[in-house]
Design an enzyme around this catalytic site. Structure first.
Site, PDB file in Angstrom:
ATOM      1  N   GLY A  51       0.818  -1.207   0.000  1.00 27.47           N
ATOM      2  CA  GLY A  51       0.000   0.000   0.000  1.00 27.47           C
ATOM      3  C   GLY A  51       0.857   1.265   0.000  1.00 27.47           C
TER       4      GLY A  51
ATOM      5  CB  THR B 234      13.025  -8.903 -10.848  1.00 31.94           C
ATOM      6  OG1 THR B 234      14.163  -8.513 -11.613  1.00 31.94           O
ATOM      7  CG2 THR B 234      12.653 -10.334 -11.184  1.00 31.94           C
TER       8      THR B 234
ATOM      9  CB  CYS C 250       6.655   4.563  21.025  1.00 34.36           C
ATOM     10  SG  CYS C 250       7.895   4.601  22.302  1.00 34.36           S
TER      11      CYS C 250
HETATM   12  N1  PMP Z   1      -2.804   2.607   4.121  1.00 29.61           N
HETATM   13  C1  PMP Z   1      -3.472   2.181   5.207  1.00 29.61           C
HETATM   14  C2  PMP Z   1      -4.823   2.754   5.515  1.00 29.61           C
HETATM   15  C3  PMP Z   1      -2.910   1.202   6.027  1.00 29.61           C
HETATM   16  O1  PMP Z   1      -3.576   0.780   7.105  1.00 29.61           O
HETATM   17  C4  PMP Z   1      -1.621   0.680   5.704  1.00 29.61           C
HETATM   18  C5  PMP Z   1      -0.950  -0.351   6.577  1.00 29.61           C
HETATM   19  N2  PMP Z   1      -0.937  -0.064   7.924  1.00 29.61           N
HETATM   20  C6  PMP Z   1      -0.977   1.165   4.554  1.00 29.61           C
HETATM   21  C7  PMP Z   1      -1.604   2.118   3.776  1.00 29.61           C
HETATM   22  C8  PMP Z   1       0.378   0.674   4.146  1.00 29.61           C
HETATM   23  O2  PMP Z   1       0.298  -0.583   3.542  1.00 29.61           O
HETATM   24  P1  PMP Z   1       1.597  -1.511   3.412  1.00 29.61           P
HETATM   25  O3  PMP Z   1       1.841  -2.079   4.780  1.00 29.61           O
HETATM   26  O4  PMP Z   1       1.212  -2.564   2.435  1.00 29.61           O
HETATM   27  O5  PMP Z   1       2.702  -0.662   2.927  1.00 29.61           O
END
Ligand code: PMP
Length: 378
Positions: free
Chosen positions: A71, A227, A316
């Site tokens: 994400g 990759t 933290c």
């Molecule tokens: N966006 C939101 C709302 C999330 O909760 C998170 C993960 N805590 C992320 C993005 C990041 O995703 P990733 O861990 O796959 O980088």
């Protein structure tokens, strides 16, 4: 003793079908997916199968799906696309949106939210007129609040402003249909839907602007160099398939029932407790609670010693405990923010898990309140 895992919003346990798909891929004759030989084609075939499954899950076209490392990368790629432009976002976004926008926007507008973490559609309407991109999450990771993205999209389309939504917490929990939402960009992550950590998705609607975050090889049609993470993508595809075939409102309605029961009991049995998650328009599994004069981190550690895993929103770092930016943006005072914990339930959470929490939580909170310099009830 079986541990009670109530941190599903941080990462979900890997689904057995995901593990099996990844093991099968490890045993298969796979090469570099970019190579023109049998092993390369095998890898390419698995990647394209996963792409079709992911596209189906969010009602997108396969070519609108770009595989990323998670994400975070997906969100950063959207912000890179709008580098130097006017970006509008909300104060409760995940740091991978908020910080990425801060680092790249020419002008940045961070919109306030209400008590539950929701943006006012009127603010979006006002800002969309002069914005290049509006980025608001589909559901909040700390509070569980679902944002009315369709409504925001309507405001933005009047001015041809592009819309991104971080759907990392929403996919697999509520219906996420990219076409119906009308967004231009949508991100999510494999490990929040029972897939492996280190794989994610960026949906980019056909025809909208796009700029690479990374340059190098021509993977992902030249849009994401490096990759291909074949095992991660295979796992993600298996998770997407599972969500598509097994996703059921009934199962998540059961989780909502358990969560509501947990909330009711905490409010009834734990002194000076309050709920920070909305009653309506909330993800099924997320429950954020505060306990006056008890620190979130201490609650977390005491619960951990009892075999129960929860999380806090505080960051933290080097002894400096900052209250959660989400709780502060939702206009809680610092004390309430410091005293919050997030309990996030999953499909395997049981009634017994709730009983286990309720057997120890009231005592832990009373003990911490007794030790605090803040006097409750005073
Ligand atoms: N966006 C939101 C709302 C999330 O909760 C998170 C993960 N805590 C992320 C993005 C990041 O995703 P990733 O861990 O796959 O980088």
């Amino acid at each position: 003793m079986r541990r009670v895992y109530l941190d599903n919003a941080a990462t979900e346990k890997m689904l057995p079908c995901v593990k099996q798909a990844m093991l099968d891929a490890m045993d298969a004759e796979l090469g570099n997916a970019a190579a023109l030989h049998y092993e390369g084609w095998n890898a390419k075939k698995l990647i394209e199968e996963a792409r079709v499954r992911v596209a189906r899950l969010i009602n997108a076209e396969p070519e609108e799906i770009i595989f990323t490392s998670g994400g975070t990368e997906a969100n950063n790629t959207v912000m890179e696309t709008f580098r130097g432009k006017r970006i509008v976002t909300s104060s409760v976004e995940h740091p991978s949106v908020l910080e990425a926008a801060r680092a790249r926007a020419g002008e940045l507008v961070v919109l306030p939210v209400d008590r539950w973490g929701r943006v006012d559609a009127g603010d979006i309407e006002k800002e969309a007129k002069v914005a290049d991109l509006v980025s608001v999450m589909l559901a909040n990771n700390e509070l569980g609040t679902i944002e009315p993205i369709k409504e925001y999209v309507k405001c933005c389309k009047n001015y041809n402003t592009y819309v991104h939504t971080d759907a990392t917490q929403a996919v697999g929990k509520i219906k996420v249909d990219a076409k119906e939402l009308g967004v231009d960009y949508l991100s999510f992550s494999a490990h929040k839907i029972g897939g492996p950590i280190g794989a994610g998705v960026l949906y980019v609607k056909n025809g909208v602007p796009y700029r690479n975050l990374m340059y190098g090889g021509k993977q992902e049609e030249g849009r994401r160099a490096g990759t291909s993470n074949i095992l991660g993508i295979v796992g993600l595809g298996a998770a997407a398939r599972w969500c598509w075939e097994e996703w059921s409102c009934r199962k998540w309605a059961e989780v909502t029932k358990l969560k509501n029961e947990l909330k009711r009991r905490i409010l009834a049995e734990v002194p000076y407790s309050s709920c920070n998650s909305p009653d309506e328009g909330c993800l099924p599994g997320i429950l954020n609670m505060s306990f006056r004069a008890a620190e979130g981190e201490s609650i977390q550690l005491y619960l951990d010693a009892e075999g129960i895993c929860v999380s806090t929103g505080s960051a933290c770092a080097a002894g400096d405990i900052k209250p959660s930016h989400v709780m502060m943006a939702a206009r809680h005072d610092a004390e309430v923010a410091h005293s919050s914990i997030r309990l996030s339930l999953g499909l395997d959470t049981t009634k017994e898990d709730i009983e286990r929490v309720m057997a120890v939580l009231p005592g832990i909170i009373r003990k911490l309140q007794g030790m605090s310099t803040i006097k409750v009830g005073a």
